[in-house]
Write a protein that holds these residues in place. Sequence first.
Motif, PDB file in Angstrom:
ATOM      1  N   ASP A  33      -3.612  10.530  -8.171  1.00  0.00           N
ATOM      2  CA  ASP A  33      -4.866   9.779  -8.222  1.00  0.00           C
ATOM      3  C   ASP A  33      -5.466   9.545  -6.843  1.00  0.00           C
ATOM      4  OD1 ASP A  33      -3.199   7.888  -7.114  1.00  0.00           O
ATOM      5  OD2 ASP A  33      -3.370   6.449  -8.757  1.00  0.00           O
ATOM      6  N   GLY A  34      -4.817  10.098  -5.807  1.00  0.00           N
ATOM      7  CA  GLY A  34      -5.370  10.002  -4.460  1.00  0.00           C
ATOM      8  C   GLY A  34      -4.901   8.802  -3.669  1.00  0.00           C
ATOM      9  N   SER A  35      -4.100   7.904  -4.257  1.00  0.00           N
ATOM     10  CA  SER A  35      -3.625   6.724  -3.529  1.00  0.00           C
ATOM     11  C   SER A  35      -2.517   7.107  -2.556  1.00  0.00           C
ATOM     12  CB  SER A  35      -3.131   5.660  -4.512  1.00  0.00           C
ATOM     13  OG  SER A  35      -2.131   6.179  -5.353  1.00  0.00           O
ATOM     14  N   ALA A  36      -2.441   6.384  -1.456  1.00  0.00           N
ATOM     15  CA  ALA A  36      -1.510   6.730  -0.378  1.00  0.00           C
ATOM     16  C   ALA A  36      -0.079   6.340  -0.705  1.00  0.00           C
ATOM     17  CB  ALA A  36      -1.957   6.043   0.913  1.00  0.00           C
ATOM     18  N   ARG A  37       0.862   7.153  -0.234  1.00  0.00           N
ATOM     19  CA  ARG A  37       2.293   6.863  -0.335  1.00  0.00           C
ATOM     20  C   ARG A  37       2.890   7.039   1.058  1.00  0.00           C
ATOM     21  NH1 ARG A  37       5.408  10.078  -4.212  1.00  0.00           N
ATOM     22  NH2 ARG A  37       6.615   8.189  -4.574  1.00  0.00           N
ATOM     23  N   PRO A  38       2.668   6.072   1.942  1.00  0.00           N
ATOM     24  CA  PRO A  38       3.035   6.248   3.351  1.00  0.00           C
ATOM     25  C   PRO A  38       4.529   6.250   3.634  1.00  0.00           C
ATOM     26  CG  PRO A  38       2.275   4.017   2.947  1.00  0.00           C
ATOM     27  CD  PRO A  38       2.008   4.782   1.687  1.00  0.00           C
ATOM     28  N   LEU A  39       5.365   5.863   2.664  1.00  0.00           N
ATOM     29  CA  LEU A  39       6.804   5.774   2.921  1.00  0.00           C
ATOM     30  C   LEU A  39       7.595   6.913   2.307  1.00  0.00           C
ATOM     31  CD1 LEU A  39       7.418   1.926   2.593  1.00  0.00           C
ATOM     32  CD2 LEU A  39       6.780   3.273   4.592  1.00  0.00           C
ATOM     33  N   ARG A  52       7.652  -2.396  -5.133  1.00  0.00           N
ATOM     34  CA  ARG A  52       6.551  -2.189  -4.199  1.00  0.00           C
ATOM     35  C   ARG A  52       6.830  -1.020  -3.259  1.00  0.00           C
ATOM     36  NH1 ARG A  52       2.760  -6.277  -3.415  1.00  0.00           N
ATOM     37  NH2 ARG A  52       2.949  -8.012  -4.889  1.00  0.00           N
ATOM     38  N   LEU A  53       8.052  -0.969  -2.733  1.00  0.00           N
ATOM     39  CA  LEU A  53       8.386   0.103  -1.800  1.00  0.00           C
ATOM     40  C   LEU A  53       8.418   1.456  -2.485  1.00  0.00           C
ATOM     41  CD1 LEU A  53      11.158  -1.617   0.357  1.00  0.00           C
ATOM     42  CD2 LEU A  53       8.776  -1.173   0.985  1.00  0.00           C
ATOM     43  N   GLU A  54       8.906   1.487  -3.715  1.00  0.00           N
ATOM     44  CA  GLU A  54       8.935   2.759  -4.435  1.00  0.00           C
ATOM     45  C   GLU A  54       7.529   3.260  -4.740  1.00  0.00           C
ATOM     46  OE1 GLU A  54      13.335   2.514  -6.562  1.00  0.00           O
ATOM     47  OE2 GLU A  54      11.555   1.949  -7.732  1.00  0.00           O
ATOM     48  N   LEU A  72       5.170   2.959  -2.818  1.00  0.00           N
ATOM     49  CA  LEU A  72       4.702   3.493  -1.540  1.00  0.00           C
ATOM     50  C   LEU A  72       5.433   4.770  -1.150  1.00  0.00           C
ATOM     51  CD1 LEU A  72       4.409   0.117   0.408  1.00  0.00           C
ATOM     52  CD2 LEU A  72       2.519   1.533  -0.435  1.00  0.00           C
ATOM     53  N   GLY A  73       6.368   5.206  -2.009  1.00  0.00           N
ATOM     54  CA  GLY A  73       7.045   6.473  -1.771  1.00  0.00           C
ATOM     55  C   GLY A  73       8.459   6.383  -1.245  1.00  0.00           C
ATOM     56  N   ALA A  74       8.953   5.196  -0.908  1.00  0.00           N
ATOM     57  CA  ALA A  74      10.286   5.073  -0.339  1.00  0.00           C
ATOM     58  C   ALA A  74      11.372   5.270  -1.389  1.00  0.00           C
ATOM     59  CB  ALA A  74      10.460   3.700   0.311  1.00  0.00           C
ATOM     60  N   LYS A  75      12.523   5.751  -0.961  1.00  0.00           N
ATOM     61  CA  LYS A  75      13.724   5.743  -1.788  1.00  0.00           C
ATOM     62  C   LYS A  75      14.446   4.443  -1.480  1.00  0.00           C
ATOM     63  CE  LYS A  75      17.975   8.209  -2.900  1.00  0.00           C
ATOM     64  NZ  LYS A  75      17.665   8.327  -4.342  1.00  0.00           N
ATOM     65  N   VAL A  76      14.694   3.635  -2.504  1.00  0.00           N
ATOM     66  CA  VAL A  76      15.278   2.307  -2.311  1.00  0.00           C
ATOM     67  C   VAL A  76      16.657   2.248  -2.964  1.00  0.00           C
ATOM     68  CG1 VAL A  76      14.994  -0.170  -2.675  1.00  0.00           C
ATOM     69  CG2 VAL A  76      12.982   1.275  -2.285  1.00  0.00           C
ATOM     70  N   LEU A  77      17.647   1.844  -2.189  1.00  0.00           N
ATOM     71  CA  LEU A  77      19.009   1.681  -2.666  1.00  0.00           C
ATOM     72  C   LEU A  77      19.351   0.204  -2.702  1.00  0.00           C
ATOM     73  CD1 LEU A  77      20.719   4.438  -0.465  1.00  0.00           C
ATOM     74  CD2 LEU A  77      19.689   4.692  -2.731  1.00  0.00           C
ATOM     75  N   LEU A  78      19.968  -0.259  -3.781  1.00  0.00           N
ATOM     76  CA  LEU A  78      20.404  -1.640  -3.904  1.00  0.00           C
ATOM     77  C   LEU A  78      21.923  -1.713  -3.812  1.00  0.00           C
ATOM     78  CD1 LEU A  78      18.226  -2.992  -6.879  1.00  0.00           C
ATOM     79  CD2 LEU A  78      17.625  -2.741  -4.459  1.00  0.00           C
ATOM     80  N   THR A  79      22.415  -2.825  -3.271  1.00  0.00           N
ATOM     81  CA  THR A  79      23.864  -2.980  -3.158  1.00  0.00           C
ATOM     82  C   THR A  79      24.508  -3.477  -4.442  1.00  0.00           C
ATOM     83  OG1 THR A  79      23.615  -5.224  -2.270  1.00  0.00           O
ATOM     84  CG2 THR A  79      23.768  -3.409  -0.672  1.00  0.00           C
ATOM     85  N   ARG A  80      23.732  -3.949  -5.393  1.00  0.00           N
ATOM     86  CA  ARG A  80      24.258  -4.263  -6.728  1.00  0.00           C
ATOM     87  C   ARG A  80      23.219  -3.884  -7.774  1.00  0.00           C
ATOM     88  NH1 ARG A  80      22.854  -9.970  -8.386  1.00  0.00           N
ATOM     89  NH2 ARG A  80      22.012 -11.094  -6.580  1.00  0.00           N
ATOM     90  N   SER A  81      23.715  -3.595  -8.995  1.00  0.00           N
ATOM     91  CA  SER A  81      22.855  -3.038 -10.027  1.00  0.00           C
ATOM     92  C   SER A  81      22.487  -4.033 -11.110  1.00  0.00           C
ATOM     93  CB  SER A  81      23.554  -1.837 -10.681  1.00  0.00           C
ATOM     94  OG  SER A  81      24.781  -2.255 -11.273  1.00  0.00           O
ATOM     95  N   ALA A  82      22.986  -5.270 -11.027  1.00  0.00           N
ATOM     96  CA  ALA A  82      22.726  -6.255 -12.072  1.00  0.00           C
ATOM     97  C   ALA A  82      22.903  -7.652 -11.504  1.00  0.00           C
ATOM     98  CB  ALA A  82      23.677  -6.050 -13.254  1.00  0.00           C
ATOM     99  N   ASN A  83      22.472  -8.632 -12.284  1.00  0.00           N
ATOM    100  CA  ASN A  83      22.657 -10.045 -11.934  1.00  0.00           C
ATOM    101  C   ASN A  83      23.252 -10.722 -13.172  1.00  0.00           C
ATOM    102  OD1 ASN A  83      22.129 -12.309 -10.029  1.00  0.00           O
ATOM    103  ND2 ASN A  83      20.862 -13.065 -11.720  1.00  0.00           N
ATOM    104  N   THR A 134       8.639  -4.174   6.150  1.00  0.00           N
ATOM    105  CA  THR A 134       9.216  -2.833   6.102  1.00  0.00           C
ATOM    106  C   THR A 134       8.201  -1.783   6.537  1.00  0.00           C
ATOM    107  OG1 THR A 134      10.700  -3.493   4.306  1.00  0.00           O
ATOM    108  CG2 THR A 134      10.307  -1.133   4.596  1.00  0.00           C
ATOM    109  N   ARG A 135       6.973  -1.900   6.037  1.00  0.00           N
ATOM    110  CA  ARG A 135       5.929  -0.947   6.417  1.00  0.00           C
ATOM    111  C   ARG A 135       5.638  -1.016   7.914  1.00  0.00           C
ATOM    112  NH1 ARG A 135       0.819  -0.429   2.520  1.00  0.00           N
ATOM    113  NH2 ARG A 135       0.552   1.297   3.995  1.00  0.00           N
ATOM    114  N   ARG A 136       5.572  -2.214   8.415  1.00  0.00           N
ATOM    115  CA  ARG A 136       5.259  -2.358   9.832  1.00  0.00           C
ATOM    116  C   ARG A 136       6.376  -1.751  10.698  1.00  0.00           C
ATOM    117  NH1 ARG A 136       3.046  -7.804  12.912  1.00  0.00           N
ATOM    118  NH2 ARG A 136       3.164  -6.990  15.040  1.00  0.00           N
TER     119      ARG A 136
END
Length: 261
Positions: free
Chosen positions: A36-42, A104-106, A108-119, A256-258
């Motif tokens: 759709d033309g939106s930016a993914r800077p990460l 939000r980061l995803e 923007l294109g980032a790959k995001v890893l979490l240290t836990r998968s549930a709460n 993070t972006r900055r």
Amino acid sequence: MRALRRCAGVLVAVLLLGGPAGPAYAERTDVATRADGSARPLVGRVVVLDPGHQLGNHNFPRKINRLVPAGGFKKACNTTGTATNGGYPEATFAWRVTRLVQARLERLGAKVLLTRSANRQDRWGPCIDVRGRAGNQVAADLKISVHGDGSYAAGAHGFHVIAPADRRPWTHDICRSSRRLALDTRAALRARGVPVANYVAGGDGLDLRSDLGTLNLSDVPTVMVELGNMRDRRDAHRMTTAAGRATYARALTAATRRYLR
């Protein structure tokens, strides 16, 4: 700021715990676009997010109290975390904010890893040594550990950002880059109206610590952010409302972006 100046040396999908190294995310693309033309800077960036504690830690005292490496010494695997006076757990707060930042980061294109998968009440950990090494194998661009504080000091409120002290051989190589990430995080939170902690030495919302395994064992730029004092009525309101958590998430995304620009 005075504390950070002492750092004169070279000063966050689910994490593959103990598994083989992930792909080498060597390719870096400054700006990509969606259909759709939106930016993914990460695009091409890898971020580790560490939502502090785990909701069920209190159900596993023997596991979380065992000693693990913390960077030249040993500490307890984990703790139960704190809570608001109304009983809202730090683990839940950290999890919800982290998931908002992840989304939000995803976008923007980032790959995001979490240290836990549930709460969940039937889960515990991971330990601080696992959290500390999170992102090392995949050479993540940065790691942010998300927490809420539990000070009982009268009137204590506001956020503060913790960066690793300069400790050879543990954090000397990430000392300076972590300092920059801490400054960007502080600036982003301030810009969104989150008050700076009034109970941390220096009064500038920044702190250096050498006793945290989550920071000491990292080979990538890292900070731990105490987003507010959960025992304070005003901070607790921000932490327990969707609007408040969104404010934190916007700030951490902006930081993070900055940093990655």
